[in-house]
Design a protein around this motif. Structure first.
Motif, PDB file in Angstrom:
ATOM      1  N   ARG A  19     -45.999 -71.811 -20.672  1.00  0.00           N
ATOM      2  CA  ARG A  19     -44.587 -71.726 -21.032  1.00  0.00           C
ATOM      3  C   ARG A  19     -43.796 -71.093 -19.890  1.00  0.00           C
ATOM      4  O   ARG A  19     -44.330 -70.339 -19.082  1.00  0.00           O
ATOM      5  CB  ARG A  19     -44.417 -70.903 -22.297  1.00  0.00           C
ATOM      6  N   SER A  25     -40.180 -67.269 -24.918  1.00  0.00           N
ATOM      7  CA  SER A  25     -41.630 -67.395 -24.787  1.00  0.00           C
ATOM      8  C   SER A  25     -42.320 -66.058 -25.054  1.00  0.00           C
ATOM      9  O   SER A  25     -43.391 -66.007 -25.658  1.00  0.00           O
ATOM     10  CB  SER A  25     -42.008 -67.933 -23.411  1.00  0.00           C
ATOM     11  N   GLN A  27     -41.098 -63.735 -27.043  1.00  0.00           N
ATOM     12  CA  GLN A  27     -40.974 -63.527 -28.483  1.00  0.00           C
ATOM     13  C   GLN A  27     -42.079 -64.303 -29.229  1.00  0.00           C
ATOM     14  O   GLN A  27     -42.684 -63.780 -30.168  1.00  0.00           O
ATOM     15  CB  GLN A  27     -39.590 -63.982 -28.986  1.00  0.00           C
ATOM     16  N   LEU A  28     -42.343 -65.532 -28.779  1.00  0.00           N
ATOM     17  CA  LEU A  28     -43.394 -66.331 -29.382  1.00  0.00           C
ATOM     18  C   LEU A  28     -44.761 -65.682 -29.166  1.00  0.00           C
ATOM     19  O   LEU A  28     -45.583 -65.598 -30.085  1.00  0.00           O
ATOM     20  CB  LEU A  28     -43.392 -67.749 -28.813  1.00  0.00           C
ATOM     21  N   TYR A  31     -45.030 -62.768 -31.464  1.00  0.00           N
ATOM     22  CA  TYR A  31     -45.275 -63.233 -32.830  1.00  0.00           C
ATOM     23  C   TYR A  31     -46.754 -63.588 -33.022  1.00  0.00           C
ATOM     24  O   TYR A  31     -47.375 -63.219 -34.026  1.00  0.00           O
ATOM     25  CB  TYR A  31     -44.388 -64.439 -33.151  1.00  0.00           C
ATOM     26  N   LYS A  32     -47.331 -64.306 -32.052  1.00  0.00           N
ATOM     27  CA  LYS A  32     -48.748 -64.683 -32.141  1.00  0.00           C
ATOM     28  C   LYS A  32     -49.645 -63.448 -32.168  1.00  0.00           C
ATOM     29  O   LYS A  32     -50.603 -63.377 -32.946  1.00  0.00           O
ATOM     30  CB  LYS A  32     -49.137 -65.578 -30.959  1.00  0.00           C
TER      31      LYS A  32
END
Length: 105
Positions: A19, A25, A27-28, A31-32
């Motif tokens: 990414r 990216s 933030q993603l 989250y993961k």
């Protein structure tokens, strides 16, 4: 009861494309990571509960084993130390009443 399958090494999920380095990216990724952390914590709670269940079952089994051994000792005749004296009378068996028959098919 839930099916318990053997667990393999937990590997992080890998995306097929890298990414772009942006806030979205990151933030993603955050989250993961948080999702994986929550899943692992939940699994640890389940494992602790399962261990408690197993410990309780072991305690019950220990008590049952102890009481069964006591019952066996109460029912089992005492064997005298003198080898000439028998504790139990010999078994009487009769085998004279048998009839043989053959089946052909």
């Amino acid at each position: 009861m839930q099916n318990i399958r053997p667990r393999s090494i937990i590997r992080p999920k890998i995306s097929s494309m890298p990414r772009n380095k942006s806030e979205a990216s990151k933030q993603l990724e955050l989250y993961k990571l948080v999702t994986e952390q929550q899943r692992i914590q939940q699994e640890m709670v389940f494992m602790e509960q399962r261990m408690q269940q197993l410990k309780q079952r072991l305690t019950v089994l220990d008590n049952q084993i102890f009481s069964t051994k006591q019952t066996i000792e109460e029912l089992h005749p005492v064997v005298p130390s003198n080898p000439k004296v028998r504790a139990c009378p010999p078994m009487v068996t009769e085998f004279n009443n048998f009839q043989n028959f053959y089946l052909e098919y």
